[in-house]
Design a protein around this motif. Structure first.
Motif, mmCIF file in Angstrom:
data_model
loop_
_atom_site.group_PDB
_atom_site.id
_atom_site.type_symbol
_atom_site.label_atom_id
_atom_site.label_comp_id
_atom_site.label_asym_id
_atom_site.label_seq_id
_atom_site.Cartn_x
_atom_site.Cartn_y
_atom_site.Cartn_z
ATOM 1 N N ILE A 199 2.517 4.636 10.785
ATOM 2 C CA ILE A 199 2.330 4.334 9.375
ATOM 3 C C ILE A 199 0.888 4.667 9.018
ATOM 4 O O ILE A 199 -0.047 4.065 9.548
ATOM 5 N N GLU A 248 9.164 1.216 0.753
ATOM 6 C CA GLU A 248 10.619 1.133 0.686
ATOM 7 C C GLU A 248 11.166 -0.096 1.418
ATOM 8 O O GLU A 248 12.335 -0.434 1.267
ATOM 9 N N ASP A 271 -1.735 8.192 7.329
ATOM 10 C CA ASP A 271 -1.819 9.642 7.188
ATOM 11 C C ASP A 271 -2.028 10.370 8.511
ATOM 12 O O ASP A 271 -1.528 11.463 8.708
ATOM 13 N N ARG A 306 10.723 6.594 4.420
ATOM 14 C CA ARG A 306 9.675 7.614 4.437
ATOM 15 C C ARG A 306 8.325 7.040 4.040
ATOM 16 O O ARG A 306 7.294 7.617 4.320
ATOM 17 N N ARG A 307 8.357 5.884 3.385
ATOM 18 C CA ARG A 307 7.129 5.210 2.969
ATOM 19 C C ARG A 307 7.300 3.712 3.198
ATOM 20 O O ARG A 307 8.390 3.167 3.046
ATOM 21 N N ALA A 308 6.220 3.031 3.540
ATOM 22 C CA ALA A 308 6.272 1.591 3.828
ATOM 23 C C ALA A 308 6.775 0.787 2.628
ATOM 24 O O ALA A 308 7.444 -0.232 2.788
ATOM 25 N N GLU A 314 0.821 -1.213 0.000
ATOM 26 C CA GLU A 314 0.000 0.000 0.000
ATOM 27 C C GLU A 314 0.854 1.262 0.000
ATOM 28 O O GLU A 314 0.355 2.353 -0.258
ATOM 29 N N ASP A 315 2.138 1.117 0.328
ATOM 30 C CA ASP A 315 3.099 2.224 0.315
ATOM 31 C C ASP A 315 2.626 3.412 1.145
ATOM 32 O O ASP A 315 2.720 4.568 0.744
ATOM 33 N N LEU A 316 2.102 3.120 2.335
ATOM 34 C CA LEU A 316 1.624 4.161 3.236
ATOM 35 C C LEU A 316 2.786 5.038 3.701
ATOM 36 O O LEU A 316 3.914 4.563 3.840
ATOM 37 N N PRO A 317 2.519 6.312 3.987
ATOM 38 C CA PRO A 317 3.588 7.177 4.488
ATOM 39 C C PRO A 317 3.979 6.783 5.913
ATOM 40 O O PRO A 317 3.160 6.296 6.682
ATOM 41 N N VAL A 318 5.251 7.007 6.247
ATOM 42 C CA VAL A 318 5.744 6.815 7.611
ATOM 43 C C VAL A 318 5.976 8.215 8.164
ATOM 44 O O VAL A 318 6.741 8.992 7.604
ATOM 45 N N LYS A 319 5.280 8.552 9.242
ATOM 46 C CA LYS A 319 5.339 9.908 9.790
ATOM 47 C C LYS A 319 5.802 9.889 11.237
ATOM 48 O O LYS A 319 5.816 8.851 11.889
#
Length: 96
Positions: free
Chosen positions: A49, A72, A51, A68-70, A13-18
């Motif tokens: 992980i 990766e 938004d 920065r994104r899952a 899903e390439d979710l952002p990592v914040k």
């Protein structure tokens, strides 16, 4: 097998990592995973992980990931699992 499939689906899903920094009290209130016996400073970093922290797929106290994104992360693979206590399992996994 089910755990690997779930983790790899979330990676895809390439979710952002914040990251956010919160007071220790507020950080614990988010439900973020942490080690209960550890001593933490007054302000802690929480990496999550997704938004928003309230709807994050995963969140925990930590020094931070290196992505920065899952997406990766690559492919998640469990190498070993074992019982460590009654009803408690430990896994060793890698990302390739």
């Amino acid at each position: 097998k089910k755990v690997e499939e779930l983790v790899n689906r979330k990676i895809a899903e390439d979710l952002p990592v914040k990251n956010i920094t919160l007071s220790l009290v507020d950080a614990k209130a988010t439900g973020a995973l942490h080690f209960f016996d550890e001593k933490y400073p007054d302000n802690v970093s929480i990496y999550f992980i997704g938004d928003l922290i309230d709807s994050a797929y995963s969140k925990e106290f930590c020094g931070g990931p290196h992505v920065r994104r899952a997406g990766e992360l690559g492919t998640f693979k469990i190498q070993k699992e074992e019982a460590v206590a009654s009803g408690v399992r430990r896994i060793k996994a890698v990302v390739e």
